[in-house]
Scaffold this active site. Structure first.
Site, PDB file in Angstrom:
ATOM      1  N   LYS A 113     -71.959   5.215  53.711  1.00  0.00           N
ATOM      2  CA  LYS A 113     -71.995   4.346  54.885  1.00  0.00           C
ATOM      3  C   LYS A 113     -71.417   5.017  56.127  1.00  0.00           C
ATOM      4  CE  LYS A 113     -67.663   1.876  53.882  1.00  0.00           C
ATOM      5  NZ  LYS A 113     -66.911   2.337  55.066  1.00  0.00           N
ATOM      6  N   THR A 114     -70.367   5.836  55.977  1.00  0.00           N
ATOM      7  CA  THR A 114     -69.785   6.481  57.158  1.00  0.00           C
ATOM      8  C   THR A 114     -70.798   7.411  57.808  1.00  0.00           C
ATOM      9  OG1 THR A 114     -67.586   6.370  56.155  1.00  0.00           O
ATOM     10  CG2 THR A 114     -67.872   7.879  57.999  1.00  0.00           C
ATOM     11  N   ASP A 125     -67.174  -1.263  61.166  1.00  0.00           N
ATOM     12  CA  ASP A 125     -67.125  -0.832  59.764  1.00  0.00           C
ATOM     13  C   ASP A 125     -66.157  -1.723  58.989  1.00  0.00           C
ATOM     14  OD1 ASP A 125     -67.620   0.647  57.507  1.00  0.00           O
ATOM     15  OD2 ASP A 125     -66.320   2.323  58.066  1.00  0.00           O
ATOM     16  N   GLU A 126     -66.309  -1.771  57.670  1.00  0.00           N
ATOM     17  CA  GLU A 126     -65.436  -2.568  56.791  1.00  0.00           C
ATOM     18  C   GLU A 126     -65.346  -4.018  57.277  1.00  0.00           C
ATOM     19  OE1 GLU A 126     -64.644  -1.351  54.086  1.00  0.00           O
ATOM     20  OE2 GLU A 126     -64.269   0.797  54.245  1.00  0.00           O
ATOM     21  N   GLN A 165     -66.177  -5.669  47.898  1.00  0.00           N
ATOM     22  CA  GLN A 165     -64.946  -4.889  48.052  1.00  0.00           C
ATOM     23  C   GLN A 165     -63.952  -5.586  48.987  1.00  0.00           C
ATOM     24  OE1 GLN A 165     -65.468  -0.401  48.035  1.00  0.00           O
ATOM     25  NE2 GLN A 165     -67.542  -0.993  48.593  1.00  0.00           N
ATOM     26  N   ARG A 201     -64.248   3.871  41.758  1.00  0.00           N
ATOM     27  CA  ARG A 201     -63.575   5.095  42.223  1.00  0.00           C
ATOM     28  C   ARG A 201     -63.939   6.275  41.335  1.00  0.00           C
ATOM     29  NH1 ARG A 201     -63.709   3.722  46.606  1.00  0.00           N
ATOM     30  NH2 ARG A 201     -64.815   1.944  45.708  1.00  0.00           N
TER      31      ARG A 201
END
Length: 761
Positions: free
Chosen positions: A57-58, A261-262, A292, A647
């Site tokens: 996504k970044t 973002d987030e 998340q 993770r």
């Protein structure tokens, strides 16, 4: 190069009207998958990017900004990109500047809102909510009465210091009304959080009246000092935009594209700010993952992302489901678990990479067996050519860290605690160990100095200096000087009384030197008034469960007494000193990472352990029992487990115990309900003989800790008592036995540590 030159070079002049080609342009789209490309090329209008973990996504956000600038005629300073941490903002800015050369906007570019030109550099406003709002307030705050552009920004420590002085000023006891607690209450009220967040007080109570008095005085004093706290940075911009639409419109028209973002981590204040920023052009791109969202306890509102299409009915929704991090079997596990949540956006993670090894669930006897199991698995991984740094150990509750640290140190596994302190370095543990050292050795001046004013007894630096000077002149330890009337002659007021109280306390602790470790610790806890002491340590952040850490130290003391009944307090302190210091592996970059599940968000590791996957730990009993809506709390706990699973890149191991010592006692434990949601055909359990032999090797009864043991043998364990061996597996340090104990039931034990004795029939 100024903006006009840059635009000409990048677009060939074709995009001067802002409606340029959707072509790739300078290879920006190279390597993107279909949904990623769709998100980058989206033109005007709102867009929700539902981005699964490890989906890039970044890269998508930064590439989209670069595309807007190089292909669609958007000037860099017409872009506002907001994320949550300075680290994330820095990474996004660096990536963008690699794609788009720096520009000098002082020539030929429009002035920024408030009459300031955009800065040299990327020009895009890329930063956190707080940094963006501080930037705006430096320009606009004088529109609010009582503030100038030279305002100070107070951090949490500054805030608590001011609140403490105000509590005293109002005539209240700062020990009864602790500044961090009052400060968090003020922060919650500012951000509109109430009963559902645990901050609502009873109507008309004295506590509520005091909190409100302090809050009013705090706001008055902050205005007098021309100062803002972190909450104010956001709230004052919101106040500006609500009251001064001209200022709001200047920024809303300036920022042609707003990207967040987030987004699942935004609270309602941040949500309202975003709405203001995007109010003119409606070109709002938000990126996040409801699955998340794990920060509800600090104000994050999952409704912001779930209701995005309600707020913007014409929004495009792009799902980034291809994962570039984890193997297929790990993703299958993650998908199966999170599918049980109802508050989510549908997505199905997949990979075009390897299926990989199935995740492993391992049953352990107790927390010490669990820790030894994890340490042994890490050593086995390194023995096969891996690195310690490949591994991360995740846990829901911080007190689990103690047993894990101990096992890693004994096995020589280098480790690093991420976003936290090592267990024996935590303030509450160091305080208690200092009290125990003093009980054993009253001449320990270092321990004396640490706790003479813990909890507070009014003994400041001046009083301690006089006592130390007296003791030094007569070559006495501080505890002996304390019993000399001449030593206290020059000390006045509260400090004199406090030192007398401390002298009496040391007398109370004198018998501890001959007691069992756990009994000695109980004597300390009773003597210092543990509730008062913990209340003083409470910083109101809810991020450290100090009471649980104290209980874990007591668990260690009880365990030591069981293992070494002759050692008593002296032996326990010796073991603590060895574990906490001299056995520590040398610092190295190649170290296993230890962290909570909350701290692991945004990270990735080849080899991940999730410890303590048990009901009452994951999901955590407090998170559920204290929630206004338990079902929603369960969903957030499940999301936390999902974050932990995702993770892992190559290998995932989850452990649970059948018996655990915690919260003041020991009890039988049950596997987490979340383990039952894992795919039945995609998980290996500790009872699988194929897995045991493949991963751990074949058991050899002729050597090692298991020499002479066989299936069916009756054995005795120092903690669990008598039992019968049901299964033997593993080789060398991985050799283990599954034993059915008369009292404790079935447990799997590492033979290297289990101290099993074979009973003659």
């Amino acid at each position: 190069m100024d903006w006009m030159d840059l635009k000409e070079a990048l677009t060939g002049g074709a995009a001067s009207d802002g409606e340029g080609s959707d072509g790739a342009g300078s290879g920006l789209l190279e390597g993107l998958n279909g949904p990623q490309e769709e998100a980058v090329l989206h033109g005007d209008g709102p867009m929700l990017i539902v981005a699964g973990p490890g989906s890039g996504k970044t890269r998508v956000i930064t590439t989209r900004i670069a595309h807007l600038v190089t292909q669609r005629g958007v000037a860099p300073w017409e872009v506002l990109a907001i994320t949550f941490t300075n680290k994330a903002a820095r990474e996004m800015r660096e990536r963008f500047e690699r794609l788009v050369p720096p520009v000098d906007s002082s020539s030929g570019s429009p002035s920024g809102a408030g009459g300031h030109a955009a800065p040299r550099g990327s020009g895009a406003w890329i930063g956190t909510f707080h940094s963006m709002c501080a930037r705006i307030l430096r320009r606009e705050i004088e529109a609010l009465d009582g503030y100038t552009r030279d305002f100070s920004i107070h951090d949490t420590s500054d805030r608590n210091g001011l609140i403490k002085s105000l509590i005293k000023e109002l005539g209240y006891d700062p020990k009864q009304f602790r500044a961090p607690v009052v400060g968090n209450w003020i922060s919650a009220k500012k951000n509109g959080r109430g009963k559902e967040d645990g901050y609502e007080l009873g109507d008309g109570s004295m506590e509520e009246d005091v909190f409100r008095q302090v809050a009013a005085r705090y706001e008055e004093r902050m205005r007098q000092q021309n100062a803002l706290d972190f909450d104010d940075l956001l709230l004052k911009v919101l106040e500006l935009f609500d009251a001064h639409h001209g200022i709001r419109d200047a920024y809303a028209t300036r920022f042609r594209h707003v990207l967040v973002d987030e987004y699942q981590d935004t609270n309602r204040v941040q949500y309202r700010l975003v709405r203001h920023f995007a109010s003119f052009h409606s070109n709002l791109t938000v990126c996040g993952d409801p699955d998340q969202s794990v920060y509800g306890w600090r104000g994050a509102d999952i409704r912001n992302i779930l209701d995005f299409e309600v707020d913007y009915p014409n929004a495009r929704v792009v799902r980034l489901e291809q994962n570039y991090r984890s193997t297929g079997k790990i993703l299958d596990a993650a998908n199966c678990v999170i599918a049980n949540n109802s508050a989510r956006k549908e997505k199905d993670l997949f990979t075009e990479g390897d299926e990989g090894e199935p995740p492993v669930v391992i049953e352990c006897g107790d927390e010490n067996d669990e820790a030894r199991e994890i340490a042994a698995q890490i050593r086995s991984h390194v023995a096969k050519g891996g690195r310690y740094g490949d591994c991360a150990i995740l846990y829901r509750a911080g007190f689990l860290q103690r047993a894990i640290e101990t096992a890693l140190r004994y096995d020589g596994v280098p480790y690093q605690v991420v976003a936290g302190l090592e267990f024996y370095q935590r303030r509450e543990i160091k305080d208690l160990v200092a009290y125990l050292r003093l009980a054993l050795n009253p001449a320990d001046d270092v321990a004396f100095a640490r706790v003479v004013n813990t909890p507070s007894r009014g003994v400041g630096d001046t009083s301690m200096g006089r006592l130390q000077a007296f003791a030094s002149a007569r070559r006495l330890p501080l505890s002996a000087a304390l019993r000399e009337s001449d030593a206290l002659a020059e000390i006045r007021g509260r400090a004199k009384k406090g030192l007398a109280e401390f002298a009496a306390l040391l007398e109370e602790l004198a018998p501890a030197r001959d007691l069992d470790a756990a009994v000695a610790l109980d004597l300390v806890l009773e003597s210092i008034d543990v509730d008062r002491w913990l209340a003083e340590l409470d910083d109101g952040s809810m991020t450290v469960d100090r009471a649980a850490n104290v209980e874990e130290l007591r668990v260690f003391a009880e365990d030591y007494d069981a293992r070494s009944p002759e050692g008593k307090l002296r032996g326990m302190l010796e073991e603590v000193a060895l574990v906490a210091d001299s056995d520590a592996p040398e610092p190295t970059d190649d170290a296993t990472k230890l962290m909570t599940l909350h701290a692991c968000k945004g990270l990735e590791f080849p080899y991940v352990f999730i410890a303590g996957v048990e009901d009452e730990l994951l999901p955590h009993e407090r998170a559920v029992d204290e929630a206004v809506e338990p079902d929603l709390a369960i969903e957030e706990e499940r999301r936390l487990f999902y974050v932990g699973i995702t993770r892992a890149e190559k290998k995932l191991l989850m452990t649970y115990t059948t018996y655990r010592s915690f919260y003041g006692g020991g009890r039988q434990t049950l596997p987490s309900r979340f383990l039952h949601e894992l795919p039945k055909d995609g998980i290996e359990g500790s009872g699988s003989s194929d897995l045991e032999e493949d991963v751990l090797g074949e058991f050899d009864a002729s050597e090692g800790a298991g020499a002479g043991l066989g299936v069916g043998d009756m054995v005795i364990h120092p903690h669990f008592g008598r039992g019968k061996i049901e299964q033997l597996t593993g080789a060398g340090i991985n050799a283990r036995a599954t034993v059915v104990f008369v009292r404790e039931g079935r447990k799997q034990l590492l033979l290297q540590y289990a101290s099993l004795e074979r009973m003659e029939s």
